[in-house]
Design an enzyme around this catalytic site. Structure first.
Site, PDB file in Angstrom:
ATOM      1  N   CYS A  33       0.826  -1.215   0.000  1.00  0.00           N
ATOM      2  CA  CYS A  33       0.000   0.000   0.000  1.00  0.00           C
ATOM      3  C   CYS A  33       0.861   1.267   0.000  1.00  0.00           C
ATOM      4  CB  CYS A  33      -0.992  -0.038   1.155  1.00  0.00           C
ATOM      5  SG  CYS A  33      -2.400   1.022   0.827  1.00  0.00           S
TER       6      CYS A  33
ATOM      7  N   HIS B 137      -3.525  -4.829   1.578  1.00  0.00           N
ATOM      8  CA  HIS B 137      -2.849  -5.083   2.871  1.00  0.00           C
ATOM      9  C   HIS B 137      -2.862  -6.574   3.214  1.00  0.00           C
ATOM     10  CE1 HIS B 137      -2.354  -0.941   4.483  1.00  0.00           C
ATOM     11  NE2 HIS B 137      -3.336  -0.677   3.637  1.00  0.00           N
TER      12      HIS B 137
ATOM     13  N   GLU C 154      -1.232  -8.121   5.326  1.00  0.00           N
ATOM     14  CA  GLU C 154      -0.970  -8.377   6.753  1.00  0.00           C
ATOM     15  C   GLU C 154      -2.254  -8.310   7.585  1.00  0.00           C
ATOM     16  OE1 GLU C 154      -0.593  -5.716   5.165  1.00  0.00           O
ATOM     17  OE2 GLU C 154      -0.981  -3.944   6.403  1.00  0.00           O
TER      18      GLU C 154
HETATM   19  N1  GLN Z   1      -3.128   6.116  -0.102  1.00  0.00           N
HETATM   20  C1  GLN Z   1      -2.339   6.174   1.100  1.00  0.00           C
HETATM   21  C2  GLN Z   1      -1.131   7.076   0.929  1.00  0.00           C
HETATM   22  O1  GLN Z   1      -0.973   7.742  -0.014  1.00  0.00           O
HETATM   23  C3  GLN Z   1      -1.874   4.799   1.513  1.00  0.00           C
HETATM   24  C4  GLN Z   1      -2.980   4.042   2.198  1.00  0.00           C
HETATM   25  C5  GLN Z   1      -2.536   2.830   2.960  1.00  0.00           C
HETATM   26  O2  GLN Z   1      -1.345   2.533   3.138  1.00  0.00           O
HETATM   27  N2  GLN Z   1      -3.514   2.131   3.471  1.00  0.00           N
HETATM   28  O3  GLN Z   1      -0.297   7.150   1.775  1.00  0.00           O
END
Ligand code: GLN
EC number: 4.3.3.6
Length: 204
Positions: free
Chosen positions: A84, A175, A177
């Site tokens: 992410c 995610h 995890e």
């Molecule tokens: N979109 C988020 C960002 O730019 C990341 C979101 C996440 O890690 N759940 O940091």
């Protein structure tokens, strides 16, 4: 095996728990180090770059000098799983100048695209290298707009890549995890590492 979890910000303990599950299941003696400062990455065989908030994570990595150590880790061909916000920080082009990109993954991302379109959601995902669908949790997930040659797409959702691999780096816009399913950690970080077989009991 020595696993480093970058812990400047974001969901660290869940990743550590996933690694512990894989290590225990495989019988691999594993040490986990949470990394908030320079000087620790070099000892790690594999690294995790967790989700969180990408502008904050990237700034702290640069401030602490951890960014250079991650570059050296990649140049040595050692695995990284980036999830992410970790995927955003890794991306060559995060399309937001507030993200100080590590530039280790040749993709272009739209940081909050999924999040703007839909709230967080979970979806069963077919992933290259896994037999059964993976329960993927998306939270304000980045959209991978394009990948360069040399980047393999391991999974897509709605026509966009959501899991990619480039050399030793695996990155997901979801995610892995946040479920009990640790197969992606195993695929990204433990594949190629020897699984220590239990010593069979010898009956007399
Ligand atoms: N979109 C988020 C960002 O730019 C990341 C979101 C996440 O890690 N759940 O940091």
């Amino acid at each position: 095996m020595h696993v480093g979890v970058i812990a400047v910000q974001g969901d660290v303990s869940e990743h550590a728990a996933a690694i512990r599950r894989v290590a225990d299941a495989r019988g691999v003696d594993t040490e986990i180090t949470t990394i908030r400062e320079a000087g620790l990455v070099d000892d790690c065989d594999v690294l995790l770059l967790p989700g969180g908030e990408s502008t904050t994570i990237s700034r702290l990595l640069a401030d602490e000098g951890i960014d250079e150590e991650i570059h050296a880790h990649v140049e040595a061909g050692k695995p990284i799983l980036a999830t992410c916000a970790g995927l955003i920080v890794a991306a060559r082009n995060p399309q937001d100048e507030r993200v100080q990109s590590l530039d280790i993954l040749d993709i272009t991302v739209d940081r909050n695209a999924f999040g703007r379109q839909k709230d967080s959601f979970e979806a069963p995902l077919d992933i290259d290298g896994l037999d059964e669908p993976f329960p993927a949790v998306f939270i304000r997930a980045p959209l991978v707009e394009s990948v360069s040659e040399g980047v393999d797409v391991l999974a897509d959702w709605g026509g966009s890549p959501v899991a990619v691999r480039q050399g030793p780096i695996v990155a997901t816009s979801f995610h892995p995890e946040l479920t009990e399913d640790s197969r992606l950690h195993e695929l990204a970080l433990f594949d190629g590492q020897p699984a220590t077989a239990e010593t069979p009991e010898v009956s007399q």
